[in-house]
Design a protein around this motif. Structure first.
Motif, PDB file in Angstrom:
ATOM      1  N   ASN A 196     -14.511 -26.936  49.793  1.00 34.37           N
ATOM      2  CA  ASN A 196     -15.799 -27.157  49.139  1.00 34.37           C
ATOM      3  C   ASN A 196     -15.760 -26.451  47.785  1.00 34.37           C
ATOM      4  OD1 ASN A 196     -17.710 -28.459  51.282  1.00 34.37           O
ATOM      5  ND2 ASN A 196     -16.625 -26.826  52.362  1.00 34.37           N
ATOM      6  N   TYR A 197     -16.009 -27.232  46.736  1.00 35.73           N
ATOM      7  CA  TYR A 197     -15.893 -26.701  45.378  1.00 35.73           C
ATOM      8  C   TYR A 197     -17.287 -26.387  44.805  1.00 35.73           C
ATOM      9  CZ  TYR A 197     -11.069 -28.376  45.495  1.00 35.73           C
ATOM     10  OH  TYR A 197      -9.757 -28.575  45.819  1.00 35.73           O
ATOM     11  N   PHE A 198     -17.339 -25.262  44.056  1.00 41.12           N
ATOM     12  CA  PHE A 198     -18.587 -24.835  43.394  1.00 41.12           C
ATOM     13  C   PHE A 198     -18.247 -24.336  42.001  1.00 41.12           C
ATOM     14  CE2 PHE A 198     -19.070 -24.131  47.926  1.00 41.12           C
ATOM     15  CZ  PHE A 198     -20.256 -24.802  48.199  1.00 41.12           C
ATOM     16  N   LYS A 208      -7.913 -28.897  40.458  1.00 34.27           N
ATOM     17  CA  LYS A 208      -8.409 -28.569  41.791  1.00 34.27           C
ATOM     18  C   LYS A 208      -7.304 -28.503  42.837  1.00 34.27           C
ATOM     19  CE  LYS A 208     -13.015 -30.604  41.228  1.00 34.27           C
ATOM     20  NZ  LYS A 208     -13.988 -31.593  41.801  1.00 34.27           N
ATOM     21  N   LEU A 209      -6.066 -28.685  42.399  1.00 37.07           N
ATOM     22  CA  LEU A 209      -4.971 -28.727  43.369  1.00 37.07           C
ATOM     23  C   LEU A 209      -4.304 -27.363  43.560  1.00 37.07           C
ATOM     24  CD1 LEU A 209      -3.298 -32.098  42.293  1.00 37.07           C
ATOM     25  CD2 LEU A 209      -4.976 -31.695  44.093  1.00 37.07           C
ATOM     26  N   THR A 210      -4.079 -26.683  42.465  1.00 37.64           N
ATOM     27  CA  THR A 210      -3.366 -25.397  42.524  1.00 37.64           C
ATOM     28  C   THR A 210      -4.317 -24.275  42.112  1.00 37.64           C
ATOM     29  OG1 THR A 210      -1.330 -26.540  41.923  1.00 37.64           O
ATOM     30  CG2 THR A 210      -1.343 -24.128  41.752  1.00 37.64           C
ATOM     31  N   PRO A 211      -4.647 -23.358  43.030  1.00 38.01           N
ATOM     32  CA  PRO A 211      -5.577 -22.270  42.672  1.00 38.01           C
ATOM     33  C   PRO A 211      -4.907 -21.221  41.786  1.00 38.01           C
ATOM     34  CG  PRO A 211      -4.806 -22.005  44.929  1.00 38.01           C
ATOM     35  CD  PRO A 211      -4.252 -23.313  44.445  1.00 38.01           C
ATOM     36  N   ASN A 212      -5.711 -20.639  40.909  1.00 42.27           N
ATOM     37  CA  ASN A 212      -5.220 -19.531  40.075  1.00 42.27           C
ATOM     38  C   ASN A 212      -5.124 -18.233  40.869  1.00 42.27           C
ATOM     39  OD1 ASN A 212      -5.213 -21.315  37.913  1.00 42.27           O
ATOM     40  ND2 ASN A 212      -7.307 -20.733  37.294  1.00 42.27           N
ATOM     41  N   LYS A 213      -6.052 -18.082  41.810  1.00 47.72           N
ATOM     42  CA  LYS A 213      -6.089 -16.861  42.623  1.00 47.72           C
ATOM     43  C   LYS A 213      -6.684 -17.226  43.980  1.00 47.72           C
ATOM     44  CE  LYS A 213      -7.218 -13.125  40.540  1.00 47.72           C
ATOM     45  NZ  LYS A 213      -7.989 -12.021  39.867  1.00 47.72           N
ATOM     46  N   SER A 214      -6.165 -16.615  45.024  1.00 51.31           N
ATOM     47  CA  SER A 214      -6.656 -16.889  46.380  1.00 51.31           C
ATOM     48  C   SER A 214      -6.956 -15.584  47.098  1.00 51.31           C
ATOM     49  CB  SER A 214      -5.599 -17.684  47.175  1.00 51.31           C
ATOM     50  OG  SER A 214      -5.410 -18.965  46.613  1.00 51.31           O
TER      51      SER A 214
END
Length: 586
Positions: free
Chosen positions: A212-214, A242-248
């Motif tokens: 879920n994106y915000f 939206k495929l590769t996150p910068n930070k998780s």
């Protein structure tokens, strides 16, 4: 009592329409019901027990909100419509669908929701993966591929690929269908629930699955970012990726999450790590983010604990149900195989029946033709019998003729033998006649010579007598009346006369004998000529008979045979012999 003083009664129920991924339901809800009451009613209605993944969602002013379970339905901010529409959707996603989704209805609802998200491009999917997922969706809908039933164009009405994939390649719908059908044909024997589970196992590995994106900002300077909340944790993305996150921030590494109005704070479990703060502009969105974080974290922790008694029972029942369905599928597969074999046997029997019918028809036609042929043959047989009788009669006649010809041939042979004998006798006779002719010719020559000598002698005698008579004529005339002298002077004359008379009688006698022999010879020649004529007539008659009997091959053979047999006679001319013995010509 004044009517104006009465209060209007409030309704005790209100209508609600709940839309699931494959059905629509309407309920009459009591006013006092909380969100959990309506949710439990929906779950009981569809038979869902894995309720912790799903919630009721509704839309207010272009914003999606989830119905709160612990608050009355009518007390929440709802759209002003009748009936009120809610969507029964999965709010939380499992980490591993094969282990966590127990019920078939749960798997089915997840399959439909994820499929819709992929087709609506809410979840990015590569073209290759899209085709493979579409093939499993087709297997789940249509069952095993059957080229006799699934003709080209049977997928024309189905939405199976994202529009982005269709626009990315210049391929026709028929070409896409051919690609999907090629994979679809490989899934033969896979049941619907297995096909849906295979679909979900592929989809859960997609980068945007269950996220879920915000929209958020990292600081007050409004640096735009994207916050992603899923079953693994929290992820920070760039707005255009939206495929590769910068930070998780995985759930296992987060101590707590808090927010104050618009500010969110993520405190890591390790104290050495920096606290991450971000800002959200809308209060409703902030509450939704907090709810998703709490729910996903609770499920994360729940997965790492021993299953509850309820879940264990559900899994046991699910295993039993799967085993039962597997057995049913096996039985169904056997029955299907038997049915297919029976259908093939039926088709073979029908084909054989049609073949036998064709053979019977052909045999019937052949029988009719045979009957017609039999009648014709019977008629021909009758005609042949009559012809046979006629031929037998002719054969008998021919036999009689043969016997007659044999007899005739025998007679002909006998006659031929007799004829040959007669010919031989005629040849001998001819030889004898020739010899006799030669002998007679010689005798005639001798006689002619003797006669010539006799005539010469007679002529000389007559001449001498004349001479004597002339010299003595006066003396003779003087003594004509005197008696004949009896002395010796007249004896010589008389002796000469006697001698002359004697020679004349001999000549006459000889002439008479010659004449008699000539007449006898002429008679014999006539008899011989008559015999030769008879022999010629017999030869002619035999020639005609032998032309029929085949004794002589041609008239030339008969003529050659006759010439060979009678050559001495045909070459002998009896008239020549006759001319040699006529004394008048001498």
């Amino acid at each position: 009592m004044s009517i104006m003083g009465l209060k209007k009664k409030q309704p005790k129920t209100f209508k609600v329409k709940v839309v699931t991924m494959d059905a629509e339901m309407e309920f009459n809800c009591e006013v006092k019901w909380k969100g959990k009451d309506l949710f439990d009613l929906v779950c009981r209605t569809i038979g869902l027990r894995e309720t912790w993944f799903f919630k009721l969602r509704y839309m207010v002013k272009d914003t999606y909100l989830w119905l709160k379970m612990d608050k009355r339905v009518l007390d929440q901010e709802l759209p002003k419509e009748d009936p009120i529409t809610f969507h029964f959707l999965a709010k939380f996603y499992p980490e591993k669908v094969e282990e966590e989704l127990v019920q078939e209805i749960t798997q089915h609802l997840f399959f439909l929701q994820v499929k819709k998200q992929i087709l609506d491009e809410e979840i990015y999917c590569s073209p290759e993966a899209s085709v493979l997922l579409a093939s499993y969706a087709v297997q789940a809908k249509y069952g095993d591929y059957d080229p006799n039933f699934h003709k080209p164009g049977f997928l024309a009405e189905d939405e199976l690929l994202p529009q982005r994939v269709l626009m990315q390649y210049q391929m026709t719908a028929e070409m896409w269908e051919e690609k999907i059908t090629a994979w679809y044909a490989e899934h033969r024997g896979i049941a619907r629930d297995e096909a849906e589970m295979n679909y979900l196992k592929i989809a859960q590995d997609l980068e945007m699955y269950g996220v879920n994106y915000f929209s958020i900002t990292q600081n007050k300077r409004d640096t735009e970012l994207l916050l992603g909340v899923d079953a693994q944790g929290l992820h920070i993305y760039s707005p255009n990726n939206k495929l590769t996150p910068n930070k998780s921030f995985p759930w296992s590494g987060i101590r707590n999450i808090s927010y104050s109005e618009k500010e969110f704070t993520i405190k890591p479990l390790e104290k050495k790590k920096e606290v991450f703060k971000f800002y959200s502009s809308q209060l409703k969105v902030n509450k939704l983010i907090l709810q998703l974080c709490i729910g996903n974290h609770d499920l994360f922790m729940r997965r790492r604990k021993v299953d509850s008694i309820e879940v264990q029972q559900m899994k046991a029942q699910a295993r039993e149900e799967k085993a039962r369905k597997k057995m049913e599928r096996q039985i169904l597969a056997r029955e299907k195989q038997m049915r297919e074999e029976a259908e093939r046997a039926k088709e073979e029997m029908e084909r054989r029946l049609f073949q036998l019918q064709d053979e019977a028809r052909l045999a019937n036609e052949a029988l009719i033709r045979s009957e017609e042929t039999a009648d014709l043959l019977a008629e021909k047989a009758q005609i042949a019998e009559e012809e046979a009788k006629l031929l037998a009669h002719k054969a008998a006649e021919a036999e009689q003729e043969r016997q007659r010809l044999e007899v005739t041939a025998m007679k002909t042979k006998e006659e031929k033998r007799l004829m040959e004998q007669k010919m031989r006798e005629a040849e001998l006779l001819a030889v004898k006649l020739v010899e006799e002719s030669e002998r007679r010719t010689k005798e005639a020559d001798h006689l002619k010579q003797d006669l010539s000598e006799a005539k010469d002698a007679e002529r000389r005698a007559k001449q001498k007598l004349l001479e004597i008579t002339r010299s003595t004529y006066p003396l003779v005339s003087a003594y004509t009346c005197s008696p004949p002298p009896t002395d010796g002077s007249d004896l010589s004359l008389e002796s000469g006369s006697v001698k002359t008379d004697f020679k004349d009688s001999d000549m006459k006698r000889l002439s008479m004998e010659i004449e008699r022999e000539r007449l006898d010879y002429i008679e014999k020649s006539k008899n011989l000529q008559e015999q030769l004529k008879e022999l010629k007539s017999e030869i002619e008659s035999l020639k005609l008979e032998e032309q029929h009997s085949g004794i002589f091959s041609s008239n030339r053979d008969l003529r050659d045979y006759a010439e060979a047999a009678y050559f001495p006679i045909s070459r002998w001319n009896p008239e020549a012999l006759t001319s040699t013995v006529y004394l008048e010509d001498v």
